[in-house]
Scaffold this active site. Structure first.
Site, PDB file in Angstrom:
ATOM      1  N   THR A  47     -18.378 -12.835   8.525  1.00 54.81           N
ATOM      2  CA  THR A  47     -19.623 -12.034   8.670  1.00 54.81           C
ATOM      3  C   THR A  47     -20.559 -11.955   7.349  1.00 54.81           C
ATOM      4  O   THR A  47     -21.604 -11.664   7.384  1.00 54.81           O
ATOM      5  CB  THR A  47     -19.236 -10.535   9.067  1.00 54.81           C
ATOM      6  OG1 THR A  47     -18.463 -10.622  10.390  1.00 54.81           O
ATOM      7  CG2 THR A  47     -20.406  -9.800   9.509  1.00 54.81           C
ATOM      8  N   TYR A 134      -5.661 -13.978   7.878  1.00 52.88           N
ATOM      9  CA  TYR A 134      -6.856 -14.151   9.027  1.00 52.88           C
ATOM     10  C   TYR A 134      -6.501 -15.339  10.013  1.00 52.88           C
ATOM     11  O   TYR A 134      -6.584 -16.598   9.569  1.00 52.88           O
ATOM     12  CB  TYR A 134      -7.846 -14.208   8.390  1.00 52.88           C
ATOM     13  CG  TYR A 134      -9.374 -14.100   9.141  1.00 52.88           C
ATOM     14  CD1 TYR A 134      -9.288 -13.780  10.615  1.00 52.88           C
ATOM     15  CD2 TYR A 134     -10.759 -14.451   8.707  1.00 52.88           C
ATOM     16  CE1 TYR A 134     -10.537 -13.824  11.172  1.00 52.88           C
ATOM     17  CE2 TYR A 134     -11.684 -14.437   9.377  1.00 52.88           C
ATOM     18  CZ  TYR A 134     -11.497 -14.102  10.546  1.00 52.88           C
ATOM     19  OH  TYR A 134     -12.674 -13.871  11.723  1.00 52.88           O
ATOM     20  N   LYS A 162      -5.063 -10.056  10.234  1.00 51.70           N
ATOM     21  CA  LYS A 162      -6.305 -10.066  10.990  1.00 51.70           C
ATOM     22  C   LYS A 162      -6.069 -11.049  12.257  1.00 51.70           C
ATOM     23  O   LYS A 162      -6.209 -12.209  12.019  1.00 51.70           O
ATOM     24  CB  LYS A 162      -7.559 -10.124  10.338  1.00 51.70           C
ATOM     25  CG  LYS A 162      -8.847 -10.216  11.288  1.00 51.70           C
ATOM     26  CD  LYS A 162     -10.064 -10.460  10.392  1.00 51.70           C
ATOM     27  CE  LYS A 162     -11.445 -10.236  11.297  1.00 51.70           C
ATOM     28  NZ  LYS A 162     -12.675 -10.468  10.566  1.00 51.70           N
ATOM     29  N   ILE A 205     -10.758  -4.870  11.837  1.00 52.84           N
ATOM     30  CA  ILE A 205     -11.896  -5.553  11.013  1.00 52.84           C
ATOM     31  C   ILE A 205     -13.105  -5.779  11.715  1.00 52.84           C
ATOM     32  O   ILE A 205     -13.021  -6.713  12.390  1.00 52.84           O
ATOM     33  CB  ILE A 205     -11.423  -6.539   9.994  1.00 52.84           C
ATOM     34  CG1 ILE A 205     -10.109  -6.181   9.182  1.00 52.84           C
ATOM     35  CG2 ILE A 205     -12.421  -7.386   9.153  1.00 52.84           C
ATOM     36  CD1 ILE A 205      -9.454  -7.287   8.207  1.00 52.84           C
TER      37      ILE A 205
END
Length: 315
Positions: A47, A134, A162, A205
């Site tokens: 992001t 992740y 994540k 998250i």
């Protein structure tokens, strides 16, 4: 350490050809999120457009985030790369800056074999800073299977994952295999936060928390207390926002949303391009239903000087 709502923050750029970092805007955005009760923060993730940040910019964004947070909540800095040496460099820099942990995407494009993945994460786990894996197959082209995560969870430096596979069954299996470890499973999909927390996940998250942090925090805190009725009501109230954040490639919609709210956003960097007119109009309709968005858009920037790009009104 990493639980609750951790916004994956955007990296605001100035609207000029040089596309410099908007440091003051970044600070204001973070201060706003802190005022809304967030539980942690993630700079330089997907992001945050980490793929197009230079090393110098990456270190600057992480450093500014840490300074602005000033120990109030944990900072989990994105430091992943498809090059292990680069990931090590970024991780060391985040550690030296004072990050509480690092978020490390699985190597994209390369599609490493299992032994390579284990060695990659072992090198990072040996750097004496907590590492959150992740897993996002939609961006990397490779899924990290539950048995591999269970193996990596045994490394002392690996503290969580994540999980953004979109597969709730897989998330359940990971929690099942790691429940005896000091290991946090965190949702990487806003719309799956509640079901993942119901399975034993620790939070999210979040992309949507850039836009509506207060309700995201309230939903996760309700779930953490076992108030499922309240959490479910908030989940459905937030679902249109969740969908709107992916009407185009992340972070294109969220960057436009915060800009429309009067916060610091700026353009996305190529090869991403800005949201088109129709999708922008659709996004405005969603923002018009969000109390926090309407309040900020009407009042101007979350900070002091900047005016909102547009005043959002209900249609």
């Amino acid at each position: 350490m990493f639980e609750g709502v951790l916004p994956a923050i955007i990296t605001p750029f100035k609207s000029n050809s040089a596309m410099d970092l908007d440091i003051q805007g970044l600070e204001r955005n973070i201060e706003y999120l802190l005022s809304c009760g967030i539980h942690g923060i993630v700079p330089c993730g997907s992001t945050g457009e980490s793929a197009t940040l230079t090393f110098k910019e990456h270190e600057k964004v992480v450093g500014v985030t840490i300074d602005t947070i000033n120990g109030k909540v944990p900072v989990l800095a994105g430091t992943g790369s498809n090059n292990t040496a680069e990931a090590v460099t970024l991780t060391k820099a985040a550690k030296d800056s004072g990050a509480d942990g690092v978020l490390v995407i699985s190597p994209y494009y390369n599609k490493p074999n299992r032994a390579g993945l284990v060695k990659h994460y072992t090198k990072l786990a040996d750097l004496d800073i907590p590492v959150v894996i992740y897993n996002v197959p939609g961006r990397t082209g490779q899924n990290l299977e539950p048995d591999l995560i269970a193996e990596l969870a045994q490394l002392p430096g690996i503290v969580g994952i994540k999980e953004a596979s979109g597969n709730v069954g897989q998330v359940s299996r990971i929690i099942e295999l790691t429940q005896d470890e000091d290991f946090a499973v965190i949702s990487g999909d806003d719309n799956l936060t509640l079901p993942i927390m119901a399975l034993g996940g620790r939070g999210v998250i979040s992309v949507a928390a850039n836009v509506d942090p207060k309700r995201m925090v309230t939903m996760c805190e309700a779930a953490g207390k076992g108030d499922w009725k309240k959490a479910l009501a908030l989940h459905y109230a937030l679902s249109p926002l969740f969908r709107s954040m992916f009407i185009d490639t992340n972070p294109i919609p969220v960057k436009k949303a915060v800009e429309l709210m009067g916060m610091a956003g700026g353009p996305v960097r190529l090869p991403l391009d800005n949201l088109d007119g129709k999708k922008t109009a659709d996004l405005k309709k969603i923002l018009a239903t969000i109390p926090a968005a309407k309040k900020l858009a009407g009042a101007g920037s979350a900070g002091k000087k900047e005016k909102p790009v547009v005043k959002i009104t209900r249609r």
